[in-house]
Design a protein around this motif. Structure first.
Motif, PDB file in Angstrom:
ATOM      1  N   TRP A 125     -31.810  86.471 134.010  1.00  0.00           N
ATOM      2  CA  TRP A 125     -32.065  85.251 134.767  1.00  0.00           C
ATOM      3  C   TRP A 125     -33.124  85.550 135.807  1.00  0.00           C
ATOM      4  N   TYR A 126     -34.199  84.804 135.797  1.00  0.00           N
ATOM      5  CA  TYR A 126     -35.324  85.035 136.700  1.00  0.00           C
ATOM      6  C   TYR A 126     -35.221  84.124 137.915  1.00  0.00           C
ATOM      7  N   GLU A 127     -35.334  84.710 139.082  1.00  0.00           N
ATOM      8  CA  GLU A 127     -35.335  83.968 140.337  1.00  0.00           C
ATOM      9  C   GLU A 127     -36.697  84.137 140.999  1.00  0.00           C
ATOM     10  N   PRO A 128     -37.229  83.072 141.561  1.00  0.00           N
ATOM     11  CA  PRO A 128     -38.514  83.205 142.246  1.00  0.00           C
ATOM     12  C   PRO A 128     -38.380  84.087 143.485  1.00  0.00           C
ATOM     13  N   VAL A 129     -39.447  84.817 143.798  1.00  0.00           N
ATOM     14  CA  VAL A 129     -39.458  85.691 144.971  1.00  0.00           C
ATOM     15  C   VAL A 129     -39.430  84.859 146.247  1.00  0.00           C
ATOM     16  N   SER A 130     -40.102  83.719 146.181  1.00  0.00           N
ATOM     17  CA  SER A 130     -40.126  82.814 147.332  1.00  0.00           C
ATOM     18  C   SER A 130     -40.021  81.383 146.805  1.00  0.00           C
ATOM     19  N   ASN A 131     -40.088  80.423 147.700  1.00  0.00           N
ATOM     20  CA  ASN A 131     -40.061  79.018 147.292  1.00  0.00           C
ATOM     21  C   ASN A 131     -41.452  78.445 147.056  1.00  0.00           C
ATOM     22  N   SER A 132     -42.450  79.321 147.018  1.00  0.00           N
ATOM     23  CA  SER A 132     -43.805  78.825 146.768  1.00  0.00           C
ATOM     24  C   SER A 132     -43.884  78.267 145.350  1.00  0.00           C
ATOM     25  N   THR A 133     -44.760  77.313 145.155  1.00  0.00           N
ATOM     26  CA  THR A 133     -44.920  76.687 143.847  1.00  0.00           C
ATOM     27  C   THR A 133     -45.272  77.728 142.789  1.00  0.00           C
ATOM     28  N   VAL A 178     -42.099  79.823 141.927  1.00  0.00           N
ATOM     29  CA  VAL A 178     -41.120  79.006 141.202  1.00  0.00           C
ATOM     30  C   VAL A 178     -41.596  78.777 139.770  1.00  0.00           C
ATOM     31  N   GLU A 179     -42.856  78.442 139.581  1.00  0.00           N
ATOM     32  CA  GLU A 179     -43.388  78.202 138.242  1.00  0.00           C
ATOM     33  C   GLU A 179     -43.412  79.490 137.416  1.00  0.00           C
ATOM     34  N   SER A 180     -43.721  80.608 138.055  1.00  0.00           N
ATOM     35  CA  SER A 180     -43.730  81.890 137.355  1.00  0.00           C
ATOM     36  C   SER A 180     -42.336  82.260 136.864  1.00  0.00           C
ATOM     37  N   ALA A 181     -41.328  82.094 137.723  1.00  0.00           N
ATOM     38  CA  ALA A 181     -39.948  82.381 137.332  1.00  0.00           C
ATOM     39  C   ALA A 181     -39.506  81.456 136.198  1.00  0.00           C
ATOM     40  N   LYS A 182     -39.919  80.203 136.260  1.00  0.00           N
ATOM     41  CA  LYS A 182     -39.563  79.242 135.226  1.00  0.00           C
ATOM     42  C   LYS A 182     -40.195  79.635 133.884  1.00  0.00           C
ATOM     43  N   ARG A 183     -41.474  80.049 133.909  1.00  0.00           N
ATOM     44  CA  ARG A 183     -42.136  80.472 132.661  1.00  0.00           C
ATOM     45  C   ARG A 183     -41.455  81.706 132.071  1.00  0.00           C
TER      46      ARG A 183
END
Length: 89
Positions: free
Chosen positions: A66-74, A77-82
């Motif tokens: 499960w990938y979590e974004p390092v920060s709340n930056s767009t 978030v998009e990188s973790a989603k990809r």
């Protein structure tokens, strides 16, 4: 290297039984089954894995990261989603 695993599958099972092992991790290359990530199944890929016979019960484990974004930056978030979509399909 992945193709070698299936080619020596039976030998590997015999060797592990001789060593007293009772489990074997067999990984499936999902890109062989779903070459586009989603959509139509590649039946030649299914046939490839059907060459491996199971004489005993087969258990299955779904290994998920499960990938979590390092920060709340767009961008994060998009990188973790990809990454997650790539992992889960």
């Amino acid at each position: 290297m992945a193709d070698i695993g299936l080619d020596v599958y039976r030998f590997s099972i015999e060797l592990m039984a001789a060593m007293g092992l009772d489990a074997y991790r067999f990984s499936i290359a999902w890109s062989r089954i779903l070459p586009n990530g989603t959509g139509e199944v590649n039946h030649a890929g299914i046939d490839h894995y059907n060459k491996a016979e199971q004489n005993e019960e087969m258990g299955m484990l779904l290994d998920v990261i499960w990938y979590e974004p390092v920060s709340n930056s767009t961008a994060d978030v998009e990188s973790a989603k990809r990454a997650q979509e790539f992992q889960l399909g």
